[in-house]
Write a protein that holds these residues in place. Structure first.
Motif, mmCIF file in Angstrom:
data_model
loop_
_atom_site.group_PDB
_atom_site.id
_atom_site.type_symbol
_atom_site.label_atom_id
_atom_site.label_comp_id
_atom_site.label_asym_id
_atom_site.label_seq_id
_atom_site.Cartn_x
_atom_site.Cartn_y
_atom_site.Cartn_z
ATOM 1 N N LEU A 1 -46.294 49.890 -12.152
ATOM 2 C CA LEU A 1 -45.419 48.720 -12.037
ATOM 3 C C LEU A 1 -44.111 49.089 -11.343
ATOM 4 O O LEU A 1 -43.590 48.325 -10.522
ATOM 5 N N ALA A 2 -43.577 50.260 -11.676
ATOM 6 C CA ALA A 2 -42.307 50.691 -11.095
ATOM 7 C C ALA A 2 -42.403 50.817 -9.583
ATOM 8 O O ALA A 2 -41.439 50.514 -8.870
ATOM 9 N N ARG A 3 -43.527 51.269 -9.075
ATOM 10 C CA ARG A 3 -43.673 51.391 -7.629
ATOM 11 C C ARG A 3 -43.550 50.029 -6.953
ATOM 12 O O ARG A 3 -42.937 49.900 -5.892
ATOM 13 N N GLU A 4 -44.138 49.010 -7.554
ATOM 14 C CA GLU A 4 -44.026 47.662 -6.994
ATOM 15 C C GLU A 4 -42.581 47.162 -7.060
ATOM 16 O O GLU A 4 -42.060 46.592 -6.093
ATOM 17 N N LEU A 5 -41.946 47.344 -8.205
ATOM 18 C CA LEU A 5 -40.575 46.872 -8.371
ATOM 19 C C LEU A 5 -39.605 47.638 -7.473
ATOM 20 O O LEU A 5 -38.687 47.052 -6.887
ATOM 21 N N ASP A 6 -39.806 48.941 -7.359
ATOM 22 C CA ASP A 6 -38.939 49.747 -6.488
ATOM 23 C C ASP A 6 -39.073 49.318 -5.032
ATOM 24 O O ASP A 6 -38.086 49.317 -4.282
ATOM 25 N N ALA A 7 -40.277 48.958 -4.631
ATOM 26 C CA ALA A 7 -40.484 48.508 -3.254
ATOM 27 C C ALA A 7 -39.718 47.218 -2.984
ATOM 28 O O ALA A 7 -39.136 47.038 -1.900
ATOM 29 N N LEU A 8 -39.677 46.320 -3.953
ATOM 30 C CA LEU A 8 -38.895 45.083 -3.805
ATOM 31 C C LEU A 8 -37.405 45.396 -3.703
ATOM 32 O O LEU A 8 -36.695 44.828 -2.861
ATOM 33 N N ARG A 9 -36.933 46.295 -4.546
ATOM 34 C CA ARG A 9 -35.510 46.658 -4.513
ATOM 35 C C ARG A 9 -35.147 47.303 -3.183
ATOM 36 O O ARG A 9 -34.108 46.971 -2.583
ATOM 37 N N ASP A 10 -35.994 48.223 -2.719
ATOM 38 C CA ASP A 10 -35.717 48.886 -1.446
ATOM 39 C C ASP A 10 -35.706 47.891 -0.292
ATOM 40 O O ASP A 10 -34.897 48.005 0.638
ATOM 41 N N ARG A 11 -36.581 46.906 -0.365
ATOM 42 C CA ARG A 11 -36.681 45.928 0.729
ATOM 43 C C ARG A 11 -35.488 45.001 0.783
ATOM 44 O O ARG A 11 -34.975 44.700 1.869
ATOM 45 N N TYR A 12 -35.040 44.539 -0.390
ATOM 46 C CA TYR A 12 -34.038 43.471 -0.402
ATOM 47 C C TYR A 12 -32.612 43.909 -0.745
ATOM 48 O O TYR A 12 -31.647 43.259 -0.306
#
Length: 214
Positions: A68-79
């Motif tokens: 789950l953290a990988r998905e959430l981290d990807a959103l944070r990095d993107r936005y």
């Protein structure tokens, strides 16, 4: 026979469906089978070799959290990372929608977020949001309000991080009680209404720099 998660190219190809099923099974009667070998645990029909790609997990829940953290981290990095302040309002809306869509996709995992059984996931999600808040404050994408005498700038920043993070987790837990399918975009707009204007609409006066000395 236990199902072992596959390993491809030296990295684990974790399946959230399989792992979340393991999490839901934890603590159920008759589901205590173990493997005597170090680094292997068995729950129900799932067997996971914890030593994979140099990483160690002590339970199925830890593996779920890392996925789950990988998905959430990807959103944070993107936005959110390296975000210009003038783009903060639209970026916050976009990342909130993304997080809600993530939660909706994995609703079976997050369903008990506001129960004792979901305390670990509640803490996990809160820690992620608190880190996102820290990044936004430190890169001056948002600015915390001027604290009154007796409250240090460092304390104000820490309080803001927890206030935003825990508030969002609580709101998401309430949203998950709505019957599916849930509308992530509509709820994101409602969260904008709930969130303080200095956070949801940064750019006004009356705020203080996050790098003030104590």
């Amino acid at each position: 026979m236990a199902k072992t998660l596959p390993v491809e190219g030296g990295a684990c190809d974790w399946s959230l469906d399989v792992l979340s099923d393991a999490v839901r099974r934890l603590g159920q009667p008759g589901d205590r089978a173990g493997d005597p070998r170090p680094g292997v645990f068995t729950r129900g029909r799932l067997r996971v070799d914890e030593h994979c790609n140099g990483q160690h997990a002590s339970s199925p829940l830890d593996l779920v959290k890392s996925t789950l953290a990988r998905e959430l981290d990807a959103l944070r990095d993107r936005y959110l990372v390296d975000l210009p302040r003038e783009e903060t309002e639209s970026a916050l809306r976009s990342v909130t929608i993304g997080v809600l869509e993530h939660v909706e996709r994995h609703a079976a995992i997050y369903a008990r977020l506001d129960t004792d059984a979901g305390a670990t996931l509640h803490s996990f999600l809160g820690a992620h949001f608190a880190e996102s808040a820290r990044i936004l404050i430190e890169q001056s994408s948002v600015r915390v309000p001027e604290p009154p005498a007796g409250v240090s700038p460092a304390m104000a920043r820490a309080a803001v991080r927890r206030y935003i993070a825990d508030g969002f987790v609580g709101a998401i837990a309430a949203w998950l009680h709505e019957p599916a399918p849930r509308n992530a975009v509509a709820f994101a707009e409602f969260l904008v209404v709930l969130t303080p204007s200095w956070w949801a609409h940064p750019g006004g006066d009356g705020s203080t720099s996050p790098d003030l000395e104590e």
